[in-house]
Design an enzyme around this catalytic site. Structure first.
Site, mmCIF file in Angstrom:
data_model
loop_
_atom_site.group_PDB
_atom_site.id
_atom_site.type_symbol
_atom_site.label_atom_id
_atom_site.label_comp_id
_atom_site.label_asym_id
_atom_site.label_seq_id
_atom_site.Cartn_x
_atom_site.Cartn_y
_atom_site.Cartn_z
ATOM 1 N N ALA A 203 0.886 -1.165 0.000
ATOM 2 C CA ALA A 203 0.000 0.000 0.000
ATOM 3 C C ALA A 203 0.920 1.210 0.000
ATOM 4 O O ALA A 203 1.250 1.765 1.034
ATOM 5 C CB ALA A 203 -0.919 0.012 1.214
ATOM 6 N N GLY B 35 0.280 4.014 -1.646
ATOM 7 C CA GLY B 35 -0.523 5.233 -1.568
ATOM 8 C C GLY B 35 -0.212 6.218 -2.678
ATOM 9 O O GLY B 35 -0.262 7.437 -2.472
ATOM 10 N N ASN C 193 -4.962 4.845 -14.710
ATOM 11 C CA ASN C 193 -5.031 3.979 -13.533
ATOM 12 C C ASN C 193 -6.405 4.157 -12.883
ATOM 13 O O ASN C 193 -6.643 5.089 -12.131
ATOM 14 C CB ASN C 193 -3.903 4.338 -12.564
ATOM 15 C CG ASN C 193 -3.920 3.491 -11.300
ATOM 16 O OD1 ASN C 193 -4.863 2.741 -11.062
ATOM 17 N ND2 ASN C 193 -2.892 3.616 -10.487
ATOM 18 N N CYS D 192 -6.177 1.424 -8.664
ATOM 19 C CA CYS D 192 -5.382 1.308 -7.444
ATOM 20 C C CYS D 192 -6.334 0.982 -6.293
ATOM 21 O O CYS D 192 -7.304 1.695 -6.069
ATOM 22 C CB CYS D 192 -4.642 2.606 -7.164
ATOM 23 S SG CYS D 192 -3.735 2.535 -5.610
ATOM 24 N N LYS E 131 -6.524 0.694 -17.331
ATOM 25 C CA LYS E 131 -6.084 -0.376 -16.424
ATOM 26 C C LYS E 131 -7.162 -0.663 -15.396
ATOM 27 O O LYS E 131 -7.578 0.224 -14.648
ATOM 28 C CB LYS E 131 -4.777 0.010 -15.732
ATOM 29 C CG LYS E 131 -4.210 -1.128 -14.876
ATOM 30 C CD LYS E 131 -2.800 -0.828 -14.411
ATOM 31 C CE LYS E 131 -2.230 -1.934 -13.572
ATOM 32 N NZ LYS E 131 -0.910 -1.597 -13.036
HETATM 33 C C1 LIG Z 1 5.198 -1.740 -5.142
HETATM 34 C C2 LIG Z 1 4.101 -1.672 -6.189
HETATM 35 C C3 LIG Z 1 3.680 -0.425 -6.663
HETATM 36 C C4 LIG Z 1 2.682 -0.332 -7.628
HETATM 37 N N1 LIG Z 1 2.301 0.898 -8.091
HETATM 38 C C5 LIG Z 1 1.375 0.999 -9.067
HETATM 39 C C6 LIG Z 1 1.020 2.268 -9.615
HETATM 40 O O1 LIG Z 1 1.528 3.324 -9.229
HETATM 41 N N2 LIG Z 1 0.076 2.290 -10.613
HETATM 42 C C7 LIG Z 1 -0.504 1.153 -11.105
HETATM 43 O O2 LIG Z 1 -1.318 1.247 -12.017
HETATM 44 N N3 LIG Z 1 -0.183 -0.060 -10.607
HETATM 45 C C8 LIG Z 1 0.738 -0.164 -9.607
HETATM 46 N N4 LIG Z 1 1.081 -1.411 -9.117
HETATM 47 C C9 LIG Z 1 0.439 -2.605 -9.677
HETATM 48 C C10 LIG Z 1 1.303 -3.244 -10.768
HETATM 49 O O3 LIG Z 1 1.494 -2.378 -11.854
HETATM 50 C C11 LIG Z 1 0.661 -4.564 -11.274
HETATM 51 O O4 LIG Z 1 -0.599 -4.275 -11.840
HETATM 52 C C12 LIG Z 1 0.467 -5.587 -10.152
HETATM 53 O O5 LIG Z 1 1.537 -5.549 -9.254
HETATM 54 C C13 LIG Z 1 0.297 -7.013 -10.672
HETATM 55 O O6 LIG Z 1 1.426 -7.429 -11.412
HETATM 56 P P1 LIG Z 1 2.655 -8.280 -10.788
HETATM 57 O O7 LIG Z 1 2.082 -9.480 -10.117
HETATM 58 O O8 LIG Z 1 3.533 -8.589 -11.969
HETATM 59 O O9 LIG Z 1 3.326 -7.379 -9.821
HETATM 60 C C14 LIG Z 1 2.089 -1.516 -8.141
HETATM 61 C C15 LIG Z 1 2.506 -2.766 -7.660
HETATM 62 C C16 LIG Z 1 3.505 -2.861 -6.705
HETATM 63 C C17 LIG Z 1 3.943 -4.221 -6.212
#
Ligand SMILES: Cc1cc2nc3c(=O)[nH]c(=O)nc-3n(C[C@H](O)[C@H](O)[C@H](O)COP(=O)(O)O)c2cc1C
Ligand SMILES: Cc1cc2nc3c(=O)[nH]c(=O)nc-3n(C[C@H](O)[C@H](O)[C@H](O)COP(=O)(O)OP(=O)(O)OC[C@H]3O[C@@H](n4cnc5c(N)ncnc54)[C@H](O)[C@@H]3O)c2cc1C
Ligand code: FES
Lengths: 266, 302
Positions: free
Chosen positions: B70, B72, B125, B128, B163
């Site tokens: 999280a 944020g 986005n 989130c 997304k």
């Molecule tokens: C530390 C972290 C920060 C993330 N920040 C964002 C973000 O700023 N915007 C967004 O659309 N998704 C964000 N995500 C989601 C990722 O883009 C992705 O959709 C999600 O982690 C699933 O993919 P994965 O299993 O390959 O990580 C974040 C994920 C993580 C772990």
């Protein structure tokens, strides 16, 4: 102790004041840790912050810190039997080899260097240590290191003890004395000080431990990156002089928790 | 072997994309991912109109089968982020600008600013799962999804990707709304709402209590979402969630994804996971007699 990256809840076993505003907390943490590595310390309900390991024994580890803001003030108040969460260790740690190492600490940097100095001495490496502080009341770990036969030099900004001036200036003097031959320099302290040291150390290999704002510490969030995506939490916090020479931001900029660049005060 | 792919007008030399929020807060990290990681494209951190610190730590922890975060939505704000994008443009790798806002007007302003920065596409986005007023709070309302997508499409000429979150009753309905409103592609999925309690202290670990789950554990959820969406819309889908190997990516292609994003995989397999996944995709294709990646897309719809 299965998950390294999930806080492990442990009790504080001992605490002590090391100098004005500086405290050590010891706790049980039975995982191997190298000098120069760090933990994420969770103070429930307050924050989770990075702290170098300052004491290493088989079961008990310690951190030594200065009270500067909310989290460190909350930590400062903790007593034996209070609980904190620990994850890690993180980062690479120091490479400790050669015949004679010059250690240069500024401020709380000596907390990070102390276990490295002890390791060097236990490996039979001669160790010269510069401890720099603002004033004599903030010097700590001098006795601890003397007991291990380190050769200690003190500097204070206000001249209240030892050399008057910065640890980097005193180090320059020591380096200039031809008699002293060092195989390597290991430093931790304010970045402008470490940068000066890098500029004066010539061809003696240097290792510097950096601090950047940290969040995940597992190399994902990008908060701690410097240069071309070097993660201080994974590829650091210790970087060699060659790498640092190519990092424009070293000693100049860090990033706040929003990611904006802010100037490092010199 | 041809593993290039196309999303709307964007051509990717390979189908792996850096997911938003991973190693993309500054130019240097994206540069490393592009030069050493071997990505086909990068998505920026989700950027808003003004700087945000995000939540206090703990913000990220690792659980047995995934990563819980999280953050944020911390970001320097569009005014400051521009210089980071400027510095990586010369690398000739498509840059997808991720933005978040609280209402259509904020999205319009941000998308214009991103287009001025010369990004190749936008990713809105709307997903989130842990930030009040933003992301999922907007992205679970089909009418708002439509309104925001329409508004952005009217104001920019670069492709617009939406997304989506899996934390909704029907991701199909949302994807349909986005397509109707003119979206150029769907990105699925963002993280899955989740929580971890420390039983010794009897409290959630994350400072925000609730976070988003990513990594290996969520892969079947992502695959299901992509599959369901693919049955109902015509525009391309970018699959994301839990990918760590070439075979994981292939599962997403078979479910109907034209490209994949990788986030948490950077933790599991390191910075060059993109290169590794590409060569694993190629090996699998060679072994199974495929010459073109496009021949794999959607084959599991039986
Ligand atoms: C530390 C972290 C920060 C993330 N920040 C964002 C973000 O700023 N915007 C967004 O659309 N998704 C964000 N995500 C989601 C990722 O883009 C992705 O959709 C999600 O982690 C699933 O993919 P994965 O299993 O390959 O990580 C974040 C994920 C993580 C772990
Ligand atoms: C790898 C590493 C090792 C460290 N080791 C020590 C040590 O051994 N002893 C010691 O006294 N201090 C150490 N620090 C610094 C220590 O983390 C900060 O002093 C502490 O986080 C301050 O928190 P606060 O809430 O008390 O102060 P605040 O008022 O919140 O902040 C004071 C300063 O600490 C920095 N800070 C706050 N949170 C973080 C964070 N999550 N990550 C990095 N910096 C932060 C702020 O940027 C600011 O410059 C280390 C930092 C790093 C990155
Ligand atoms: S703190 Fe997240 S990458 Fe280093």
């Amino acid at each position: 102790m299965k998950h390294v990256n999930l806080p492990y809840i442990t009790k504080i076993t001992d605490s002590r004041i090391e100098a004005r505003g500086i405290k050590t907390l010891l706790f049980r943490y039975p995982r191997a840790v190298d000098p120069g590595q760090f933990f994420m310390i969770w103070i429930p309900g307050v924050d989770e912050i990075p702290m170098s390991v300052s004491y290493i024994s088989q079961d008990i580890k310690g951190i030594t810190f200065r009270r500067v803001g909310d989290a460190t003030t909350a930590l400062y108040k903790l007593k034996p039997d209070d609980m904190i969460g620990i994850r890690g260790p993180y980062g690479n740690g120091f490479r400790i080899d050669g015949k004679h190492i010059l250690f240069v600490a500024g401020g709380t940097g000596i907390a990070t260097l102390a276990p490295a100095i002890e390791k060097a001495i236990s490996k039979g490496i001669a160790s010269t240590v510069v401890i720099g502080a603002k004033t004599y009341e903030e010097i700590f770990f001098e006795e601890r290191l003397k007991n291990h036969n380190a050769k200690i030099h003190i500097s204070t900004d206000d001249g209240s003890r030892g050399y008057k001036g910065y640890a980097s200036d005193l180090s320059k003097q020591i380096l200039n004395k031809k008699r002293e031959r060092f195989n390597s320099i290991i430093t931790c302290g304010p970045e402008p000080m470490m940068k000066k040291l890098l500029e004066t150390c010539g061809d003696i290999p240097l290792q510097a431990s950096l601090e950047r704002y940290m969040k995940c510490c597992i190399g994902l969030c990008g908060q701690c990156c410097i240069g071309e995506g070097l993660r201080v939490c994974v590829e650091g916090p210790v970087f060699d002089g060659k790498t640092l020479k190519n990092i424009e931001d070293f000693g100049v900029y860090r990033r706040d928790p929003t990611g904006r660049k802010i100037r490092i005060l010199g | 072997m041809d593993i290039s792919t196309t999303i709307s007008s964007i051509k990717l030399k390979n189908p792996t994309i850096l997911a938003s929020g991973i190693m993309d807060e500054d130019a240097g990290s994206m540069q490393r991912i592009i030069k050493r990681g071997g990505v086909g494209a990068v998505v920026t951190k989700s950027i808003g109109l003004t700087a945000r610190r995000g939540y206090p730590n703990p913000t990220v922890i690792e659980l047995e089968h995934g990563i819980l975060n999280a953050m944020g939505l911390p970001n320097p704000g569009i005014d400051h982020y521009g210089e980071e994008i400027e510095k990586i443009k010369h690398l000739q790798t498509p840059i997808i600008g991720s933005i978040y806002g609280a209402n259509p007007d904020e999205f319009i302003e941000l998308s214009r600013r991103m287009e001025d920065l010369d990004v190749d596409a936008l990713e809105l986005n709307l997903s989130c799962p842990h930030t009040k007023k933003y992301g999922l709070e907007i992205g679970c309302d089909p009418y708002l999804v439509r309104k925001i997508t329409c508004a952005v499409k009217e104001n920019v000429s670069i492709p617009v990707f939406i997304k989506l979150s899996p934390n909704v009753t029907s991701i199909i309905e949302l994807a349909k709304m986005a397509e109707e409103a003119g979206a150029d592609a769907i990105v699925a999925i963002n993280t899955v709402k989740a929580m971890k309690i420390n039983i010794d202290l009897r409290r959630p670990i994350l400072s925000n209590k609730i976070g988003g789950y990513s990594g290996k554990a969520i892969m079947p959820i992502g695959v299901r979402c992509v599959y369901e969406i693919a049955e109902n819309i015509q525009i391309p889908i970018i699959g994301v969630g839990g990918i760590t190997t070439g075979e994981d990516a292939i599962e997403y292609f078979m479910a109907g994804a034209s490209a994949v994003q990788i986030g948490s995989g950077v933790y599991y397999r390191g910075i060059d996971i993109f290169k590794t996944v590409c060569s694993e995709i190629e090996n699998w294709m060679k072994k199974h007699g495929y010459k073109k990646l496009s021949d794999l897309i959607g084959v599991a719809h039986i």
